[in-house]
Design an enzyme around this catalytic site. Structure first.
Site, PDB file in Angstrom:
ATOM      1  CE  LYS A 188      -3.583  -2.912  -0.007  1.00 37.95           C
ATOM      2  NZ  LYS A 188      -4.705  -3.503   0.533  1.00 37.95           N
TER       3      LYS A 188
HETATM    4  C1  LIG Z   1      -5.223  -4.144   1.639  1.00 35.35           C
HETATM    5  C2  LIG Z   1      -6.900  -4.408   1.475  1.00 35.35           C
HETATM    6  C3  LIG Z   1      -7.748  -4.140   2.947  1.00 35.35           C
HETATM    7  C4  LIG Z   1      -6.847  -4.838   4.067  1.00 35.35           C
HETATM    8  O1  LIG Z   1      -5.714  -4.905   4.323  1.00 35.35           O
HETATM    9  P1  LIG Z   1      -5.226  -5.358   6.008  1.00 35.35           P
HETATM   10  O2  LIG Z   1      -4.315  -3.871   6.327  1.00 35.35           O
HETATM   11  O3  LIG Z   1      -4.073  -6.243   5.130  1.00 35.35           O
HETATM   12  O4  LIG Z   1      -6.161  -6.091   6.368  1.00 35.35           O
HETATM   13  C5  LIG Z   1      -9.310  -4.384   3.137  1.00 35.35           C
HETATM   14  N1  LIG Z   1     -10.090  -3.410   2.091  1.00 35.35           N
HETATM   15  C6  LIG Z   1      -8.688  -3.538   1.049  1.00 35.35           C
HETATM   16  C7  LIG Z   1      -9.178  -2.489  -0.430  1.00 35.35           C
HETATM   17  C8  LIG Z   1      -7.731  -3.892   0.741  1.00 35.35           C
HETATM   18  O5  LIG Z   1      -6.605  -3.422  -0.602  1.00 35.35           O
END
Ligand SMILES: *Cc1c(COP(=O)(O)O)cnc(C)c1O
Length: 385
Positions: A188
């Site tokens: 991210k």
């Molecule tokens: C990565 C992601 C999540 C979950 O994130 P985590 O921090 O791994 O729990 C939720 N929603 C979307 C759209 C994502 O891309």
């Protein structure tokens, strides 16, 4: 293999974590507080609560907004499963709203039509969760108006979108929504290894969200049943979770925040490079709504399969064989076996399903070099021509 996403870690990041390791706090402490303030300030939101990951953040948002058994939450099928699962954790039902064919975000027009029907049958959603797909903001103004008219809470799954903008404000300002949730998973915008953040403007949500993050426990006498028995005393007033972020992670997050804008502009630069290089290929490039500034989490193309004469699977396999770590975002959530068992079927959300059949995510991350991007483009060109 050139991956589809990757963290960017410098010596400064490593030093920041080591500094926390030498301090008195390893679990949630002063670094978490500073990290919460840094994100709240960057986004222009009143409150930010750090959590162990975005999935936990979505769960806590649903809990704090009162979602429970008998309620319904609506979301988009083109998202990660966590955007829907958070309702199931609360014992609530899930339904989906089809996507906009250009942005791949939840379609406000489809939402409005579904809300009209739901109002007639008396089953309006309590919460709608929208995902800023690939980092491009949803049409929050239109969605916010629908939220006011139909009385549902609006939650932004902004796991892709830290550093993105909408109508002149940072995503995360919660100007049109009740809550925004970010993820700090390594692919991210910034990373803390695992981590997430819940942002909101309502003072009323602040104590319950912080308590639910830590077992449902309060140490504030004003929030206790009866009297406080002394300085040792705490009360569990609700059933919470242990969803805390550690100071080690917050140290990394604070250091990463210093480079957030740099990360997003490098991603945008690489996206522009793809846009230019792929113009003459039989692919549809990501369309950008003028009022948005994407955080460019993903660069997703749609293969024009009728012109290519190859399946998406064959293009995917050929690229992987050449060392290009392409990916597919996302398998529509309603087609997952778990959701099929709840009654969803192929054909329920045709725009999302048509998108899925053609979608391919190309590698994109801040440390990607020009040479790596040229290799991706050349491999794709060779396979498609
Ligand atoms: C990565 C992601 C999540 C979950 O994130 P985590 O921090 O791994 O729990 C939720 N929603 C979307 C759209 C994502 O891309």
């Amino acid at each position: 293999m050139i991956p589809y996403g990757h963290q960017s870690i410098t010596q400064d990041d490593i030093d920041a974590v080591i500094e926390v390791m030498r301090s008195d706090w390893l679990t949630q402490g002063p670094a978490v507080e500073r990290f919460e303030q840094a994100i709240a300030e960057y986004c222009g939101a009143s409150h930010a609560v750090a959590v162990s990951n975005a999935t936990a953040g979505l769960h806590l948002a649903c809990r704090a907004l009162g979602l429970g058994a008998g309620d319904v939450l609506w979301t988009t099928p083109i998202t990660f499963v966590a955007s829907a699962n958070c309702a199931r954790f609360c014992g609530a039902d899930v339904d989906f709203v089809d996507i906009d064919p250009r942005t791949y975000n939840l379609s406000p027009a489809a939402l409005e039509a579904k809300l009209e029907q739901a109002e007639a049958s008396g089953r309006l959603p309590k919460i709608v969760i929208v995902t800023h797909f690939a980092g491009q903001s949803c049409d929050m103004q239109a969605l916010g108006q629908l939220a006011q008219r139909y009385g549902f809470a609006l939650v932004e799954d902004a796991a892709h979108a830290l550093g993105g903008r909408y109508r002149g404000t940072a995503i995360g300002s919660c100007r049109y929504s009740d809550v925004t949730v970010f993820s700090f998973h390594p692919v991210k915008s910034i990373t803390t290894g695992e981590g997430g953040m819940v942002l909101f403007n309502s003072d009323d949500l602040n104590p319950p969200l912080r308590e639910l993050r830590s077992h449902g426990i309060t140490r504030d006498p004003a929030r206790m049943d009866g009297s406080c028995e002394g300085d040792w005393y705490y009360q569990q007033t609700d059933l919470g979770c242990n969803y805390r972020l550690s100071d080690l992670q917050a140290g990394l997050g604070l250091s990463q925040m210093r480079r957030l804008d740099e990360f997003v502009s490098r991603r945008a630069q690489l996206a522009a490079g793809y846009d230019a290089a792929l113009a003459d290929l039989p692919v549809r490039r990501p369309w950008q709504e003028p009022m948005t500034g994407s955080a460019w989490h993903l660069y997703v193309i749609r293969l024009q399969l009728d012109l290519i004469g190859m399946s998406r699977g064959a293009v995917f396999a050929a690229l992987r064989k050449s060392g290009i770590g392409v990916n597919v975002h996302y398998i529509p959530v309603h087609l997952q076996p778990y959701y099929q068992r709840l009654g969803f079927r192929v054909g329920d959300f045709p725009v999302a399903e048509a998108y899925y059949a053609e979608a391919l995510t190309l590698p994109l991350y801040p440390d990607m070099t020009e040479a790596q991007q040229v290799r991706v483009i050349e491999c794709l060109r060779e396979i498609l021509q």
